[in-house]
Design a protein around this motif. Structure first.
Motif, PDB file in Angstrom:
ATOM      1  N   ILE A  36      -9.007  21.461  -2.070  1.00  0.00           N
ATOM      2  CA  ILE A  36      -9.353  20.963  -0.165  1.00  0.00           C
ATOM      3  C   ILE A  36      -8.534  22.728  -0.110  1.00  0.00           C
ATOM      4  O   ILE A  36      -7.887  22.601   0.139  1.00  0.00           O
ATOM      5  CB  ILE A  36      -8.984  20.265   0.710  1.00  0.00           C
ATOM      6  N   GLY A  37      -9.296  23.450   1.315  1.00  0.00           N
ATOM      7  CA  GLY A  37      -8.690  24.630   1.942  1.00  0.00           C
ATOM      8  C   GLY A  37      -9.679  25.665   1.663  1.00  0.00           C
ATOM      9  O   GLY A  37     -10.968  25.155   1.337  1.00  0.00           O
ATOM     10  N   ASP A  38      -9.157  27.017   2.670  1.00  0.00           N
ATOM     11  CA  ASP A  38     -10.653  28.107   2.227  1.00  0.00           C
ATOM     12  C   ASP A  38     -11.087  28.822   1.145  1.00  0.00           C
ATOM     13  O   ASP A  38     -10.084  29.154   0.367  1.00  0.00           O
ATOM     14  CB  ASP A  38     -10.198  29.120   3.180  1.00  0.00           C
ATOM     15  N   ALA A  89      -4.977  21.329  -3.537  1.00  0.00           N
ATOM     16  CA  ALA A  89      -4.747  21.763  -2.164  1.00  0.00           C
ATOM     17  C   ALA A  89      -4.811  23.427  -2.564  1.00  0.00           C
ATOM     18  O   ALA A  89      -3.841  23.905  -2.906  1.00  0.00           O
ATOM     19  CB  ALA A  89      -3.883  22.369  -1.018  1.00  0.00           C
ATOM     20  N   TYR A 123      -4.493  26.637   1.324  1.00  0.00           N
ATOM     21  CA  TYR A 123      -4.828  25.681   2.256  1.00  0.00           C
ATOM     22  C   TYR A 123      -3.489  25.970   2.920  1.00  0.00           C
ATOM     23  O   TYR A 123      -2.981  26.630   2.813  1.00  0.00           O
ATOM     24  CB  TYR A 123      -4.676  24.308   0.792  1.00  0.00           C
ATOM     25  N   ASP A 126      -6.654  23.946   8.287  1.00  0.00           N
ATOM     26  CA  ASP A 126      -7.336  22.533   8.624  1.00  0.00           C
ATOM     27  C   ASP A 126      -8.141  22.562   9.311  1.00  0.00           C
ATOM     28  O   ASP A 126      -9.511  21.677  10.049  1.00  0.00           O
ATOM     29  CB  ASP A 126      -6.807  22.206   7.962  1.00  0.00           C
ATOM     30  N   GLN A 132     -10.421  24.823  11.404  1.00  0.00           N
ATOM     31  CA  GLN A 132     -11.761  24.977  11.145  1.00  0.00           C
ATOM     32  C   GLN A 132     -12.630  23.440  11.935  1.00  0.00           C
ATOM     33  O   GLN A 132     -13.587  23.429  12.218  1.00  0.00           O
ATOM     34  CB  GLN A 132     -11.683  24.806   9.840  1.00  0.00           C
ATOM     35  N   LEU A 141     -11.907  17.339   8.926  1.00  0.00           N
ATOM     36  CA  LEU A 141     -10.974  17.760   8.246  1.00  0.00           C
ATOM     37  C   LEU A 141     -11.464  18.066   6.690  1.00  0.00           C
ATOM     38  O   LEU A 141     -12.526  17.833   5.621  1.00  0.00           O
ATOM     39  CB  LEU A 141      -9.829  17.019   8.262  1.00  0.00           C
ATOM     40  N   TYR A 142     -10.592  19.131   5.779  1.00  0.00           N
ATOM     41  CA  TYR A 142     -11.254  19.465   4.527  1.00  0.00           C
ATOM     42  C   TYR A 142     -11.275  18.416   3.581  1.00  0.00           C
ATOM     43  O   TYR A 142      -9.968  17.444   3.957  1.00  0.00           O
ATOM     44  CB  TYR A 142      -9.725  20.198   3.615  1.00  0.00           C
ATOM     45  N   SER A 198     -12.931  13.294   4.297  1.00  0.00           N
ATOM     46  CA  SER A 198     -11.859  14.145   4.500  1.00  0.00           C
ATOM     47  C   SER A 198     -10.421  13.211   3.733  1.00  0.00           C
ATOM     48  O   SER A 198     -10.758  12.065   3.316  1.00  0.00           O
ATOM     49  CB  SER A 198     -11.438  14.264   5.197  1.00  0.00           C
TER      50      SER A 198
END
Length: 298
Positions: free
Chosen positions: A121-123, A153, A156, A161, A164, A192-193, A199
């Motif tokens: 999870i994260g960009d 994460a 993150y 989160d 986005q 969400l991520y 998610s």
């Protein structure tokens, strides 16, 4: 001799504590802020990379402990958006270490024997190509596993989160895929991520090592929405032991028991109030009946 006696006592205490917590409800989802790697290294006069490497070894143990205890979902805060402010050397070293651990997860027989689903999870746009390649490779190899969920994460931030997710929902509304009336807490949770529809669920227990008592922008939606328990402990992450994990679960169970007791107390107060109210109505009815009888006699 003294160390040996302490070691025996420690193992016995750990065993008893584990038996104790297994007789009560185990949290479904545990999230961990793995803090203190750098301070641990500094305390020993070592480099920061040494602290991160020692922390990574403990991370492997914690994954195994959680699986053994019966926790179904574990989320680890490996690298926050704020961590990009560290030196280029440290960031590159962390990405190389994380990459190494993902490749190990991919090839480790335990990952497949225990059916561990690995997700990030994260960009991901902020991550180097070689790390994204290892992540995708590991996620693909474990995507159908369901016995244990490991969420990592990386890059993150909790607010990021939510932002986005809101942008994704706004885009869906703009394209006519969603209506404004469909937007609720459940829909936001789904966006969400790591991806829409899959998610990370609400957190039951957050653990933070290293002595700081703060959540640091970690899973704010999933944690606050479920009013999860929090366990803050002094050991740096490389010093984290199984007994610390067991103690955190005991805190979760104690909080759960307190909430049940509180709910039971509130329910009994409502029942008593209703009983008093019913008695009051009966007294009023009796009073009216006696008044009618008196009028009839007179």
């Amino acid at each position: 001799m003294k160390d040996r006696v302490f070691s025996i006592f420690y193992r016995e205490y750990e065993k008893r504590l584990e038996i104790d917590i297994l007789n009560s409800e185990i949290p479904h989802h545990v999230a961990v802020i793995m803090d203190g790697n750098r301070r641990y290294a500094g305390q020993l006069g070592k480099t920061r990379s040494y602290g991160h490497a020692m922390g990574a070894e403990v991370t492997e143990k914690v994954i195994e402990w959680c699986y053994e205890i019966g926790i179904k979902q574990l989320t680890l805060y490996a690298f926050s958006t704020e961590n990009f402010q560290r030196s280029e050397e440290e960031v590159d070293g962390l990405f190389n270490l994380i990459n190494e651990k993902f490749l190990k997860l991919y090839s480790d027989p335990r990952t497949h024997e225990q059916e561990i689903q690995v997700r990030v999870i994260g960009d991901r746009s902020k991550l180097p190509a070689f790390l994204n390649e290892s992540i995708e490779k590991t996620e693909k190899a474990t995507e159908n596993y369901r016995k244990f969920h490991l969420n990592v994460a990386i890059a993150y931030g909790g607010r990021q989160d939510i932002i986005q997710a809101v942008r994704d929902i706004a885009s869906c509304i703009s394209n006519g895929k969603l209506s404004l009336e469909e937007v609720d807490e459940n829909l936001i949770s789904k966006h969400l991520y790591p991806a829409p529809g899959v998610s990370v669920p609400n957190v039951d227990l957050i653990i933070r090592t290293g002595g700081d008592e703060r959540i640091s922008n970690f899973l704010p939606w999933q944690a606050n929405g479920s009013e999860c328990a929090a366990y803050f402990c002094a050991p740096f992450w490389p010093e984290f032991r199984k007994i610390d994990l067991l103690r955190s679960i005991r805190v979760y169970q104690a909080r759960k028991a307190e909430r049940k007791l509180e709910q039971s107390y509130r329910a009994s107060k409502v029942v008593n109030f209703l009983k008093i109210g019913n008695r009051g109505e009966k007294f009023e009815e009796i009073g009216q009946l006696q008044s009618v009888k008196r009028q009839g006699i007179s």
